[in-house]
Motif scaffolding. Structure first.
Motif, short mmCIF file in Angstrom:
data_model
loop_
_atom_site.label_atom_id
_atom_site.label_comp_id
_atom_site.label_asym_id
_atom_site.label_seq_id
_atom_site.Cartn_x
_atom_site.Cartn_y
_atom_site.Cartn_z
N PHE A 190 0.89 -1.16 0.10
CA PHE A 190 0.05 0.02 0.04
C PHE A 190 0.71 1.22 -0.06
N THR A 191 0.41 2.32 -0.63
CA THR A 191 1.10 3.55 -0.46
C THR A 191 0.00 4.44 0.16
N GLY A 192 0.28 5.81 0.63
CA GLY A 192 -0.67 7.11 1.09
C GLY A 192 -0.04 8.03 1.63
N ALA A 193 -0.57 8.65 2.60
CA ALA A 193 -0.14 9.95 3.12
C ALA A 193 -0.52 10.11 4.51
N LEU A 194 0.10 10.57 5.57
CA LEU A 194 -0.39 11.39 6.59
C LEU A 194 0.00 12.62 6.48
N LYS A 195 -1.07 13.40 7.37
CA LYS A 195 -1.15 14.83 7.67
C LYS A 195 -1.63 14.98 8.79
N GLN A 196 -1.03 16.15 9.41
CA GLN A 196 -1.38 16.51 10.96
C GLN A 196 -2.83 17.00 10.80
N THR A 197 -3.52 17.06 11.87
CA THR A 197 -4.93 17.77 12.25
C THR A 197 -4.06 19.15 12.24
N LEU A 198 -5.21 20.25 12.58
CA LEU A 198 -4.87 21.60 12.34
C LEU A 198 -4.35 21.69 13.88
N ASN A 199 -4.68 21.25 14.89
CA ASN A 199 -4.59 21.92 16.13
C ASN A 199 -3.82 20.79 17.16
N HIS A 200 -3.88 19.62 16.89
CA HIS A 200 -3.23 18.51 17.52
C HIS A 200 -2.03 17.70 16.67
N SER A 201 -0.84 18.22 16.84
CA SER A 201 0.22 17.74 15.93
C SER A 201 0.22 16.22 16.15
N SER A 202 -0.03 15.42 17.19
CA SER A 202 0.14 14.04 17.19
C SER A 202 -1.04 13.21 16.67
N LEU A 204 -3.12 12.55 13.28
CA LEU A 204 -3.04 12.51 11.73
C LEU A 204 -3.93 12.05 11.12
N HIS A 205 -4.54 12.94 10.14
CA HIS A 205 -5.51 12.30 8.91
C HIS A 205 -4.59 11.41 8.14
N MET A 206 -5.18 10.47 7.64
CA MET A 206 -4.61 9.11 7.01
C MET A 206 -5.29 8.71 5.75
N VAL A 207 -4.66 8.48 4.53
CA VAL A 207 -5.05 7.79 3.63
C VAL A 207 -4.23 6.88 2.94
N LEU A 208 -4.78 5.75 2.70
CA LEU A 208 -3.93 4.44 2.19
C LEU A 208 -4.64 3.93 0.86
N THR A 209 -3.93 3.57 0.06
CA THR A 209 -4.48 2.72 -1.22
C THR A 209 -3.68 1.32 -1.52
N PHE A 210 -4.39 0.69 -1.35
CA PHE A 210 -3.93 -0.83 -1.39
C PHE A 210 -3.61 -1.13 -2.99
N GLN A 211 -2.64 -1.91 -3.20
CA GLN A 211 -2.02 -2.45 -4.75
C GLN A 211 -2.42 -3.46 -5.24
N THR A 219 -7.79 -3.07 -4.45
CA THR A 219 -7.22 -1.83 -4.75
C THR A 219 -7.78 -0.66 -3.96
N SER A 220 -8.58 -0.93 -3.08
CA SER A 220 -9.35 0.18 -2.40
C SER A 220 -8.51 1.22 -1.52
N THR A 221 -9.09 2.41 -1.40
CA THR A 221 -8.59 3.41 -1.03
C THR A 221 -9.24 3.60 0.65
N VAL A 222 -8.68 3.65 1.30
CA VAL A 222 -9.05 3.63 2.73
C VAL A 222 -8.58 5.43 3.33
N THR A 223 -9.75 5.79 4.37
CA THR A 223 -9.42 7.01 4.79
C THR A 223 -9.56 6.96 6.36
N GLY A 224 -8.86 7.54 7.16
CA GLY A 224 -9.16 7.56 8.57
C GLY A 224 -8.08 8.53 9.51
N ILE A 225 -7.83 8.06 10.75
CA ILE A 225 -7.21 8.72 11.63
C ILE A 225 -5.89 8.03 12.43
#
Length: 255
Positions: A190-202, A204-211, A219-225
């Motif tokens: 899988f590949t994807g990305a993490l990005k911090q929420t605006l006010n809690h740096s620990s 993270l928003h998360m997006v993963l795409t399975f290959q 090959t679903s894309t999943v989103t979460g925390i």
């Protein structure tokens, strides 16, 4: 609750599937696809540290827009993920929320729906109940509001290789927030990305795409925390597919 945290009614998915996810296994020798950096819209978050009547602890997270996550531990084992509850919270009063949620259990119990009802006290602590069709799983919880920290955790601090205790899942985080890894099999990448929420740096928003390959979610894309424990260098998280009926859970340590 501050007005800027808008609460939305829950739209339940008709189907309910058991959760997927896992521990960590080091990537194989095959070529690893280049990490994909999807666009993530960062939102603010409210965070509470929770304790349940069943001996669990965890983080209760409410995003701007109403998405609710409750990452809970195993019973009497506060450092080990036991499952995740998620739904869209709706206001049931000036200081109360209610939500029909999905509980993706990681301890062998069936994943199922549950009704969450909670209210804020004068200190912004959130206390309530979770009710299931199987009443033996019902619980109450108390939680202490955690304000945004003055000291920030950067993506560079979080970067590293996270491996679950059973070594069935590996998640590699780059200093940019790009993510790559394997789940259960070296042929499920899988590949994807993490990005911090605006006010809690620990948090993270998360997006993963399975290959594809051996991946249970194709090959679903999943989103979460995801939540990062600074002292233990542990990353835990949950991500949902587009239907909201299937989830990937993980917990990994960065040694």
């Amino acid at each position: 609750m501050n007005n800027r945290y808008r609460l939305l009614p829950l739209l339940l998915s008709a189907g309910l599937a058991a959760c997927g996810g896992g521990g960590d296994s080091a990537p194989g020798s095959g070529a690893v696809p280049a990490p994909v950096m999807p666009e993530i819209v960062a939102k603010s978050a409210l965070l509470w540290r929770a304790t349940t009547s069943t001996g669990r602890s965890g983080r209760l997270i409410l995003l701007d827009g109403g998405r609710l996550y409750f990452l809970y531990s195993r019973t009497n084992t506060p450092d080990t993920l036991g499952g995740a509850i998620t739904g869209l919270a709706g206001a049931s009063g000036a200081s109360s929320i209610a939500s029909t949620t999905l509980d993706f259990n990681w301890e062998g119990l069936p994943s199922t729906s549950a009704t969450l009802s909670a209210s804020l006290d004068v200190h912004n602590n959130l206390n309530g109940t979770l009710s299931y069709s199987d009443a033996s799983r019902n619980l109450s919880f108390t939680s202490i509001y955690e304000a945004p920290a003055a000291s920030l955790v950067s993506l560079t601090d979080i970067a590293g290789t996270y491996v679950s205790s059973d070594r069935t899942m590996t998640l590699v985080v780059a200093p940019t927030g790009a993510v790559s890894g394997t789940a259960f099999s070296t042929s499920c990448r899988f590949t994807g990305a993490l990005k911090q929420t605006l006010n809690h740096s620990s948090l993270l928003h998360m997006v993963l795409t399975f290959q594809g390959g051996a991946c249970a979610l194709g090959t679903s894309t999943v989103t979460g925390i995801a939540a990062y424990d600074v002292s233990q260098r542990v990353l835990v998280g949950v991500a949902l597919d587009g239907s909201g009926a299937s989830a990937t859970l993980f917990q990994g340590g960065n040694s």
